[in-house]
Write an enzyme that holds these catalytic residues in place. Sequence first.
Site, mmCIF file in Angstrom:
data_model
loop_
_atom_site.group_PDB
_atom_site.id
_atom_site.type_symbol
_atom_site.label_atom_id
_atom_site.label_comp_id
_atom_site.label_asym_id
_atom_site.label_seq_id
_atom_site.Cartn_x
_atom_site.Cartn_y
_atom_site.Cartn_z
ATOM 1 N N GLU A 273 0.809 -1.217 0.000
ATOM 2 C CA GLU A 273 0.000 0.000 0.000
ATOM 3 C C GLU A 273 0.844 1.269 0.000
ATOM 4 O OE1 GLU A 273 -0.936 -2.739 1.504
ATOM 5 O OE2 GLU A 273 -2.894 -3.067 0.587
ATOM 6 N N HIS B 89 -12.164 -6.142 7.618
ATOM 7 C CA HIS B 89 -12.839 -5.950 6.329
ATOM 8 C C HIS B 89 -14.134 -5.173 6.538
ATOM 9 C CE1 HIS B 89 -10.141 -9.323 5.554
ATOM 10 N NE2 HIS B 89 -10.239 -9.056 4.264
#
Lengths: 426, 324, 344
Positions: free
Chosen positions: B60, B127
């Site tokens: 990321e 999530h």
Amino acid sequence: MSTNVIMPQMGESIAEGTITKWMKKVGERVDRDEPLFEISTDKVDAEIPSPAAGLLTQILVKENETVAVNTVVAVIDGEGSAVAVPAATEPKPETAHQGPIHAAPQAAAHIPPPAAPTASEQIETGEDDVRTSPLVRRIARENNVDLGQVKGTGLGGRVNKKDILDFIEQRGPGTPVAPSAPAPAIAPTPSPVSFTGASQAVPMTPMRKQIAEHMVASLRTSAHVYTVVEAEMTRVVAARDRFKEEFERRHGIKLTFTSFFVRACVEAIKESPIINSSVDGTNIIYRRDVNIGIAVALENGLIVPVIKRADEKNFLGVARAVQDLADRARTKRLSVDDVQGGTFTITNPGSFGGLFGLPIINQPQVAIMGVGAIEKRPVVRDDAIAIRHMVYLSVSYDHRVIDGATAEKFMGRVKKILENWDEAVL
Amino acid sequence: MPLLTYLEAIRQGLWEEMERDPSVFVIGEDIGVYGGAFKVTAGMLEEFGEDRVIDTPISESAIVGAAIGAALMGMRPVVEMQFMDFIACGFDQIVNMAAKLHYRWGPAVPMVIRGPSGAGVHGGPYHSQSNEMWFVHTPGLKVVAPASAYDAKGLIKSAIRDNNPVIFYEHKFLYRRIKEDVPDQDYVVPIGKAVVRRPGTDISVITYGAMVWTALEAASELEKEGLTLEVVDLRSLLPYDEETVLASTRKCSKVILLHEDTRTGGMGGELAAVIAEKAFEALDGPIVRVTAPDTPVPFAPPLEEYFLPNTQKVMEAARRLAAY
Amino acid sequence: MAGTGSSTKVVRTTKIDAALLGKMIYYLKLTREAESRIENVLYRQGKIVGGVYVGRGQEAIGVGAALTMRAGDVTFPCHRDFSVFLIRGFTLADMMANWLARGDSPTRGRENTLHIGNVDLGIFPIISPLGATLPVACGAAMVLKRRGKGNVALVHFGEGTTSLGHVHEAMNFAAVQKLPVIFICNNNQFAYSTPVEKQYAVESLAVRGPAYGMPGESVDGTDVLAVFGAVERGNARARAGKGPTFLECVTLRMTGHSAHDAAEYVPEKMKQTWAKKDPIQRLEKLILDKKILSRKQIEELEGKVREEVDAAIADAEARPLPPGKEAIEGVYCDTECWWSKKRL
């Protein structure tokens, strides 16, 4: 959900109460309406039922302590549903009002428990004792509303936006203070009708609804009969003309015709006590005190402040009371006391030019007098046509308890007092 | 107008921008061959090629950093975070690099970081997060969170055309649950403008993302009880539409701040502060927050259900506030 | 202590280009003079506030690397790479103005030291977590690759930051994507006070290159020609589309971490050893030996450099500090962009 238990207002003029006994301890369960504590006020000693069911979690005012009405004295933590309907759990301060007075257009339901504050009390207690919000305070400021006059329906008796907007709507916009901020978010709306079709439905204001209900109920309740007399006002007008400047200079109050009519009625009532009564089932309730209500037109309704114990007042006393009530009606500072307890009402269609009117009785009273316009008219005196100040006085009376003869006698007496006015005015 | 899901609307917006402007490209994990974990970029590799649909390692920081570098070089990258939870791995790049570049020395940094956030799909702690406030607290970023398919398309286009780094919070619960008529022509929804989804007078419910739908449901229910809620969809969180927030507050005088994000330091706190500062005298009751509690997002359905704000919780809060 | 050239081949350049050496000695001396004024004069006079970080002893890295650059190349210099900014187009006066926090400076007073950038010049500055520029350099390299003009991105960083995740991600990313980026690590052997033994466990950082799938090379960072040559080799690969290169340039930081740090943690013997390897003296000796410049010419050059620095400082000091209210300007690049407005 917790419920605040407040010191109720047990009576018209009660500003404070003393807790004499707690019947529950902190931590104990209490049922709704179960006696919770005892109070002693200037007027009554009473056992106060719990406003809600639940656990008494806090006692904030100890025995033998005296606190202002509406002070939170205890807290009850409710059980069951978290959603409270607080309005329903509030003690009803009206319970202690004497008699079943369903003051018709008195807007009583919207005038709050707090004691009729005298000017000095007002300063001490002020708005800060009113549980409300920043918004409501601002609206009150901008519309010259004494928050103590507004009945709160919010949680724990809070005055919320709806309460004050309803209050203003009933009272009329009053004299708004120039808002310092840009356009106030909530305009007090005397909704002007803008027609989109041939007709336009506009919901009644709460006050209007109340008046409508009371008027219809009154017609349904009382057997209305009407009579009209004509009175010459020459002596009254002369007395007023002669003394009004001196009267105002000496007492600082205006010399109004109203005071003359009140005095005349009070004297006449003393001779016809049935006029000063009400009906309770098959009983006739005679009232000791003569409390004269004066109907005052408002922009969107009317209000009837009451001169209490008018029978104990001389002319000056009556005049003072008239002036005081008129002033406070104008500045929207009437208290619940001011509009309750009337035993007879005077209304004044003449102030708008009416020759006479046939008013509807203000329940639970049994008579109401209408005063027409005072004007010069040609009358026959000693077989000659003379010009005199004249007035038509009408009375609507409840034939259930007042017969025609009684009514005529009463009106005759009023007429006579006015025509032969000899009471000292100054 | 074609009926599009929230997800399809995002894809259409992206697609149109890719067609319109060759400087736009997408970059992220599993977005090319696979078309993205949620298939937002499905078909783009075939259409636009490897140079503009870039599959990356699981990195990321490198992905966001590379997007920044490309933006500094005049491109308009759109980064996909596979889940917004993973944005934490790119945090330094976002808050220390991207957010501050313009302020420090003046360059434009036209880039978008978009991805699925939010709970309600049993995703567990990694999530499911609504972590938008990490970025709302970072001057130099813009943060948007559309609730409708129409806004999702209009806002992704605005975000791509913006010269600042924009964090674009999609709500995964809405991806395939929301279906709307979405114009298939070019339009934008401006960043920083809220919308009143449903007018009302009693209580203003100010919210965003999936909670907009919760608020609307509560409003429908409460209308039956005579209580009218006004539902304000913020759409943008940074900058947020202070004007609409204050106008709705002044109109209703009572306010519920609703978000799926946890309570402390949430958007509700910020809005409460600005309302208290600028509309204090419009308030007729306490400013009420309905939010998730201050916990991670739990997995088991009863736990997650307890965690999330829902229609019932909004209705209860509204009833209490109305009675105040 | 960092090893030099241990793991991969070291190729010393043998090409001597008089003009190039002239540029090298000029920039080395200009950098040394300017930084010495910053550290020893302006800072001590209280004219420079905040931290002062200079590259004494490490000037050869910036000079050697930047002089390899062509039009269209971009660079990400570090805070000890003063010369890169000069070589790639910033004026000394603007740089001094930035040190002095002036309103009319590359960052208009928003940023300190060498956190200055310019898109048109292809110069992108660090942020204080240093390794963060490596991924950004990868992004720039992606664009350069796509443009297909054989341009490269150079990124400078220290050995300390190689321990940071950003660096790993960027090197892997660049290798996977075959990006034209040269990772130039200034291994000055101390990250603040932390010696290399506590920073990493390999003998030379050059092994990091092959670990990611790119060449790794280690050179003497005090030898400007060595640096130049190594960067050139990396550039050649990158320009040919063969991907990134990792280059370790071993030096010693001849100052503290910043001007307030006496660096007592650096062994005295180490300082003495590296003092003998001073990059400016080394190049000067070569230039004199090869008779490219005379002693007198070098003295003239030194005089010119001093004058330049005097002038730049005078220019910078004459500029006003930014008005405080500007603090709230220029957060966003929107229409009516504050940065695009001319200063008064």
